[in-house]
Design an enzyme around this catalytic site. Structure first.
Site, PDB file in Angstrom:
ATOM      1  N   LYS A 116      84.840 -64.001 -34.112  1.00 43.53           N
ATOM      2  CA  LYS A 116      85.682 -63.232 -35.319  1.00 43.53           C
ATOM      3  C   LYS A 116      85.021 -63.334 -36.527  1.00 43.53           C
ATOM      4  CE  LYS A 116      90.020 -62.333 -32.908  1.00 43.53           C
ATOM      5  NZ  LYS A 116      90.550 -62.876 -31.913  1.00 43.53           N
ATOM      6  N   GLU A 200      93.215 -64.167 -42.985  1.00 43.43           N
ATOM      7  CA  GLU A 200      92.641 -62.928 -43.663  1.00 43.43           C
ATOM      8  C   GLU A 200      94.181 -62.710 -43.808  1.00 43.43           C
ATOM      9  OE1 GLU A 200      90.782 -61.098 -40.384  1.00 43.43           O
ATOM     10  OE2 GLU A 200      92.612 -60.239 -39.540  1.00 43.43           O
ATOM     11  N   ASN A 235     101.634 -60.958 -29.821  1.00 41.53           N
ATOM     12  CA  ASN A 235     100.228 -60.294 -30.220  1.00 41.53           C
ATOM     13  C   ASN A 235      99.403 -59.831 -29.059  1.00 41.53           C
ATOM     14  OD1 ASN A 235     100.406 -60.857 -33.035  1.00 41.53           O
ATOM     15  ND2 ASN A 235     100.228 -63.019 -32.764  1.00 41.53           N
ATOM     16  N   GLU A 275      88.223 -52.787 -32.583  1.00 36.27           N
ATOM     17  CA  GLU A 275      89.661 -52.951 -32.680  1.00 36.27           C
ATOM     18  C   GLU A 275      89.985 -52.855 -34.201  1.00 36.27           C
ATOM     19  OE1 GLU A 275      91.555 -55.078 -28.895  1.00 36.27           O
ATOM     20  OE2 GLU A 275      91.347 -56.338 -30.701  1.00 36.27           O
ATOM     21  N   GLU A 288      88.403 -56.880 -34.791  1.00 32.46           N
ATOM     22  CA  GLU A 288      87.349 -57.566 -33.870  1.00 32.46           C
ATOM     23  C   GLU A 288      86.850 -56.438 -32.874  1.00 32.46           C
ATOM     24  OE1 GLU A 288      88.608 -59.879 -30.829  1.00 32.46           O
ATOM     25  OE2 GLU A 288      90.203 -58.955 -30.315  1.00 32.46           O
ATOM     26  N   ASN A 290      85.615 -56.285 -29.043  1.00 32.54           N
ATOM     27  CA  ASN A 290      85.648 -56.496 -27.767  1.00 32.54           C
ATOM     28  C   ASN A 290      84.445 -56.125 -26.752  1.00 32.54           C
ATOM     29  OD1 ASN A 290      87.729 -58.362 -28.057  1.00 32.54           O
ATOM     30  ND2 ASN A 290      89.101 -56.577 -27.578  1.00 32.54           N
ATOM     31  N   PHE A 348     110.310 -62.917 -22.071  1.00 31.62           N
ATOM     32  CA  PHE A 348     109.249 -62.218 -21.413  1.00 31.62           C
ATOM     33  C   PHE A 348     108.324 -63.607 -20.985  1.00 31.62           C
ATOM     34  CE2 PHE A 348     110.024 -59.120 -24.908  1.00 31.62           C
ATOM     35  CZ  PHE A 348     110.154 -57.891 -23.906  1.00 31.62           C
TER      36      PHE A 348
HETATM   37  P1  ADP Z   1      92.423 -56.304 -23.937  1.00 33.48           P
HETATM   38  O1  ADP Z   1      91.256 -55.795 -22.967  1.00 33.48           O
HETATM   39  O2  ADP Z   1      93.176 -55.131 -23.991  1.00 33.48           O
HETATM   40  O3  ADP Z   1      92.056 -56.509 -25.422  1.00 33.48           O
HETATM   41  P2  ADP Z   1      93.843 -58.640 -23.586  1.00 33.48           P
HETATM   42  O4  ADP Z   1      93.416 -59.033 -24.984  1.00 33.48           O
HETATM   43  O5  ADP Z   1      95.112 -58.978 -23.199  1.00 33.48           O
HETATM   44  O6  ADP Z   1      93.512 -57.251 -23.348  1.00 33.48           O
HETATM   45  O7  ADP Z   1      92.566 -59.543 -22.655  1.00 33.48           O
HETATM   46  C1  ADP Z   1      92.485 -59.339 -21.494  1.00 33.48           C
HETATM   47  C2  ADP Z   1      92.201 -60.285 -20.636  1.00 33.48           C
HETATM   48  O8  ADP Z   1      91.115 -61.133 -20.927  1.00 33.48           O
HETATM   49  C3  ADP Z   1      93.323 -61.139 -20.378  1.00 33.48           C
HETATM   50  O9  ADP Z   1      93.170 -61.592 -19.075  1.00 33.48           O
HETATM   51  C4  ADP Z   1      93.102 -62.274 -21.383  1.00 33.48           C
HETATM   52  O10 ADP Z   1      93.905 -63.249 -21.083  1.00 33.48           O
HETATM   53  C5  ADP Z   1      91.657 -62.413 -21.265  1.00 33.48           C
HETATM   54  N1  ADP Z   1      90.937 -62.859 -22.306  1.00 33.48           N
HETATM   55  C6  ADP Z   1      90.613 -62.062 -23.677  1.00 33.48           C
HETATM   56  N2  ADP Z   1      90.064 -62.865 -24.667  1.00 33.48           N
HETATM   57  C7  ADP Z   1      89.932 -64.001 -23.912  1.00 33.48           C
HETATM   58  C8  ADP Z   1      89.134 -65.102 -24.439  1.00 33.48           C
HETATM   59  N3  ADP Z   1      88.433 -65.362 -25.709  1.00 33.48           N
HETATM   60  N4  ADP Z   1      89.128 -66.083 -23.783  1.00 33.48           N
HETATM   61  C9  ADP Z   1      89.825 -66.240 -22.507  1.00 33.48           C
HETATM   62  N5  ADP Z   1      90.543 -64.992 -22.052  1.00 33.48           N
HETATM   63  C10 ADP Z   1      90.592 -63.990 -22.715  1.00 33.48           C
HETATM   64  P1  ADP Z   2      92.907 -61.064 -29.743  1.00 32.87           P
HETATM   65  O1  ADP Z   2      91.350 -61.530 -29.942  1.00 32.87           O
HETATM   66  O2  ADP Z   2      93.578 -62.234 -29.686  1.00 32.87           O
HETATM   67  O3  ADP Z   2      93.045 -59.761 -29.483  1.00 32.87           O
HETATM   68  P2  ADP Z   2      93.026 -59.876 -32.795  1.00 32.87           P
HETATM   69  O4  ADP Z   2      92.320 -60.255 -33.890  1.00 32.87           O
HETATM   70  O5  ADP Z   2      92.494 -58.306 -31.954  1.00 32.87           O
HETATM   71  O6  ADP Z   2      93.131 -60.920 -31.586  1.00 32.87           O
HETATM   72  O7  ADP Z   2      94.630 -59.596 -32.962  1.00 32.87           O
HETATM   73  C1  ADP Z   2      95.748 -59.510 -32.053  1.00 32.87           C
HETATM   74  C2  ADP Z   2      96.720 -58.731 -32.635  1.00 32.87           C
HETATM   75  O8  ADP Z   2      97.471 -59.393 -33.582  1.00 32.87           O
HETATM   76  C3  ADP Z   2      96.627 -57.374 -33.087  1.00 32.87           C
HETATM   77  O9  ADP Z   2      96.454 -56.326 -31.923  1.00 32.87           O
HETATM   78  C4  ADP Z   2      97.612 -57.209 -34.333  1.00 32.87           C
HETATM   79  O10 ADP Z   2      98.849 -56.742 -33.762  1.00 32.87           O
HETATM   80  C5  ADP Z   2      97.758 -58.518 -34.925  1.00 32.87           C
HETATM   81  N1  ADP Z   2      96.909 -58.884 -36.025  1.00 32.87           N
HETATM   82  C6  ADP Z   2      95.748 -59.428 -35.820  1.00 32.87           C
HETATM   83  N2  ADP Z   2      95.128 -59.508 -37.327  1.00 32.87           N
HETATM   84  C7  ADP Z   2      96.287 -59.004 -37.929  1.00 32.87           C
HETATM   85  C8  ADP Z   2      96.409 -58.678 -39.555  1.00 32.87           C
HETATM   86  N3  ADP Z   2      95.446 -59.109 -39.991  1.00 32.87           N
HETATM   87  N4  ADP Z   2      97.502 -58.215 -39.888  1.00 32.87           N
HETATM   88  C9  ADP Z   2      98.374 -57.700 -39.016  1.00 32.87           C
HETATM   89  N5  ADP Z   2      98.334 -58.036 -37.773  1.00 32.87           N
HETATM   90  C10 ADP Z   2      97.162 -58.547 -37.283  1.00 32.87           C
HETATM   91 MG    MG Z   3      91.978 -58.072 -30.006  1.00 38.48          MG
END
Ligand code: ADP
Ligand code: ADP
Ligand code: MG
Length: 659
Positions: A116, A200, A235, A275, A288, A290, A348
């Protein structure tokens, strides 16, 4: 084009990839762990190779085993799905070195976007708007507090290597920051083997909106519009849709242009997602990227008609994109519900076990909507504690958002799961909410709308009619089968303990007419049920519905969408007796600490005779890689301890009893 692809993943995403390979005439190899030997993906693939024991670290995460399986089967390419090795640049490089194609972006792009901190720096350089914050690494809590003050609270603490909603915490004050900083560092080290942390600005009440991009190896990048994924818990996304109800054409174009700029800056050559968090005022900031297929990719496929897995395969094989930005358009609206093995009634928490019954909605064109159900399991399969608890991605498409929501509500009705806790009633509740329908979404949606957790919804007047009609019809069918039909026309239906008078008649077309003493009439037709079936289908006043039904001693437990009740159909005199029976009180469990989920006991912090204060940790339970810390709800003295570290426990098992 490849003639054989190996899938280095499992579950529903493996099945999803196999479907596209089959359509393209490409043979498939499925690798599997010992826990997945009998899985649907293994059954569907042309070949399967065992790569190790159940824990992912001994199977799905082992690059060596996967390369061996490729050699053994002669596959030319590997699709990594999501999670596991999908965002692992070293794995992509390893395949490259072995002359095997990686169906994903080039390793340099994964490196640049994989963490990130680096990706934010790249994004800022590419002219993408990023969340205000501190781009550097932070080592001490004191330094973190100092930077948080500069940014201004609230501040988000994030693990650079984080993913899946893990390694994220909000701090509102110096004290929060000092505590949270250490916690995120520890969690990140534990979950990702990397404890780098950054800060951030926390955007309040935001929405999560992301742009799907697609690139090839010839310098072309397009975007396939946005998805909104604001309905989240911990999240993590639960309900996603495309397009977003927030965006207008200008904002969509601006976000799309930034996503493409970023993708081009790293020579992106596969499917990926940029994202953003967006303010309610349509301001937006990069979160970030993906560098993989995303769980919610089907909603994009449904509104664009593009198969993203096919495009990833074509791009990995070196084909140029067959379409340009102007060839793409949004058609209709799509919603995805993630069906998880988790208990919505208990925060959950993950739920595991055997899927004793699994009724799936019919896929394809329905009356006014289209259903797609990406499922990785069959009836009888085990949902194990080793992997992600997602059972299926259920999607509905329709020309308008309202019709897509209606379609999703119907598709959820047609989904029947038994044997594991599941979130279908919760998803149904959201489809019912006026706020969801209005499109006023936010990542705070679940805590806002369910501040005390989810407890189901009371049946609406229309649902009361559904519950009564179903119970009466089942009663009649059952009586007929027992050779004991009654020609009684007056009944009392108790919904839980509330009586509803109803009289029955049949019209010329043999439809069952119900006349409610509380007012109103209903006509029940197209009844589809026989004793033993878990779903009752019929039409009430011409509208189809499905209810989940279970026979109990003196009636039925019936669930329609988020409303569930015990329904008893009684003769009026019997109903009067029932009204006078005292209600059975639930057992007093206030002195017990029970396991909220099936799992393993990690530790027990108390011993008999010990005095414990409210809030003190009593035990830690782990399931699906999630630790749940159980705390004492009030002061007391421990009377007995029922478990020890390492013990497996079921939901509701008593861990500790207070005197
Ligand atoms: P999305 O694809 O919508 O971002 P998720 O954030 O829930 O959905 O992640 C998708 C899958 O990948 C989930 O099974 C999650 O546990 C796994 N995953 C995502 N990022 C990582 C990571 N950095 N390390 C391990 N598993 C990850
Ligand atoms: P991950 O790799 O786990 O998906 P993200 O950086 O994409 O991590 O963040 C996951 C979620 O956390 C986002 O979808 C949002 O709901 C929340 N989030 C992340 N960063 C922020 C921020 N700076 N302010 C508010 N919400 C955030
Ligand atoms: Mg994300």
């Amino acid at each position: 084009m490849f003639s054989k692809i190996l899938i280095a993943n499992r579950g529903e995403i493996a099945v999803r990839i196999i479907k596209t390979c089959r359509r393209m005439g490409i043979a498939t190899v499925q690798v599997y762990s010992e826990a997945d030997a009998d899985s649907l993906a293994v059954e569907m693939a042309d070949e399967a190779v065992l790569i190790g024991p159940a824990p992912a670290a001994q199977s799905y995460l082992l690059a060596d085993r996967i390369v061996d399986a490729v050699r053994q089967t002669g596959a030319q390419a590997v699709h990594p799905g999501f999670g596991f090795l999908s965002e692992n640049a070293a794995f992509a490089r390893r395949l490259q070195a072995e002359g095997i194609a990686f169906i994903g972006p080039n390793p340099e792009a994964i490196d640049a976007m994989g963490d990130k901190i680096t990706s934010k720096t790249f994004a800022a350089a590419a002219g993408v708007s990023t969340v205000p914050g501190h781009m550097g690494l932070i080592d001490t809590p004191e330094h973190a507090v100092q930077i948080a003050r500069e940014i201004g609270y609230p501040v988000m603490i994030k693990a650079s290597a984080g993913g899946g909603g893990k390694g994220i915490r909000v701090a509102h004050s110096d004290a929060d920051m000092a505590e949270g900083f250490a916690a995120v560092k520890a969690e990140a080290l534990n979950a990702f083997g990397d404890d780098r942390v950054f800060l951030e600005k926390f955007i309040e009440n935001p929405r999560h909106i992301e742009i799907q991009v697609l690139g090839d190896k010839h310098g072309h990048v397009v975007h396939l519009f946005e998805r909104e994924c604001s309905i989240q818990r911990r999240n993590q996304k639960v309900i996603e849709e495309a397009p977003s109800p927030l965006l207008d054409a200008a904002t969509r174009a601006a976000m799309g242009a930034q996503a493409i700029a970023l993708a081009q800056a790293v020579n992106y050559d596969s499917a990926g997602t940029v994202e953003f968090v967006a303010g309610q005022d349509k301001s937006f900031y990069f979160l970030e990227m993906n560098t993989r297929l995303q769980v919610e990719h089907p909603v994009t496929e449904l509104i664009t008609g593009v198969d993203l897995v096919e495009q990833m395969i074509r791009s990995a094989a070196g084909e140029p994109l067959a379409f340009a930005q102007d060839d793409l358009a949004i058609d209709g609206w799509a919603i995805e519900s993630r069906i998880y093995a988790e208990d919505p009634y208990r925060g959950f928490l993950p739920s595991i076990g055997r899927l004793v019954r699994y009724g799936q909605p019919e896929e394809g064109e329905q009356d006014g909507y289209v259903v797609r159900n990406d499922s990785g399991v069959r009836e009888g399969d085990e949902i194990s504690m080793f992997y992600d608890p997602m059972i299926a991605k259920l999607c509905a498409w329709a020309p308008t958002r309202d019709a897509a929501i209606d379609g999703m509500a119907r598709a959820l009705e047609d989904t029947h799961l038994e044997g594991v806790g599941h979130n279908v009633p919760f998803l149904a509740a959201v489809m019912h909410q006026p706020r969801f329908r209005s499109g006023q979404l936010s990542t705070r949606y679940i805590p806002d709308e369910f501040p005390d957790g989810f407890h189901g919804l009371p049946p609406s007047p229309h649902q009361q009619h559904i519950l009564i009609a179903a119970a009466i019809a089942m009663n009649e069918i059952q009586a007929e089968q027992d050779g004991d039909p009654s020609d009684r026309t007056d009944w009392i239906a108790l919904i839980d303990r509330t009586p509803h008078g109803v009289s029955l008649s049949y019209d010329a077309d043999e439809a069952l007419l119900l006349s409610f003493t509380g007012g109103g009439e209903a006509r029940l037709t197209e009844i589809d049920w026989r004793p033993g079936l878990p779903q009752f289908r019929a039409e009430l006043d011409g509208e189809p519905f499905t209810a989940q039904v279970r026979r109990v001693a003196d009636g039925f437990i019936i669930r329609h969408r988020a409303a569930q009740a015990r329904v008893r159909v009684l003769r009026p005199q019997v109903a009067e007796l029932y009204a006078r029976l005292p209600e059975r009180q639930p057992a007093d469990t206030s002195r017990l600490i029970q396991s909220p989920m099936p799992g393993l006991v990690v530790s027990v912090a108390v011993t008999p005779g010990q005095e414990v204060k409210a809030g003190e940790t009593v035990a830690v339970i782990e399931a699906m890689k999630m630790q749940n810390i159980l705390k004492a709800e009030r002061d007391g003295v421990v009377k007995a301890v029922g478990v020890k570290a390492g013990d497996p426990v079921a939901a509701d098992d008593v861990l500790v009893e207070f005197g």
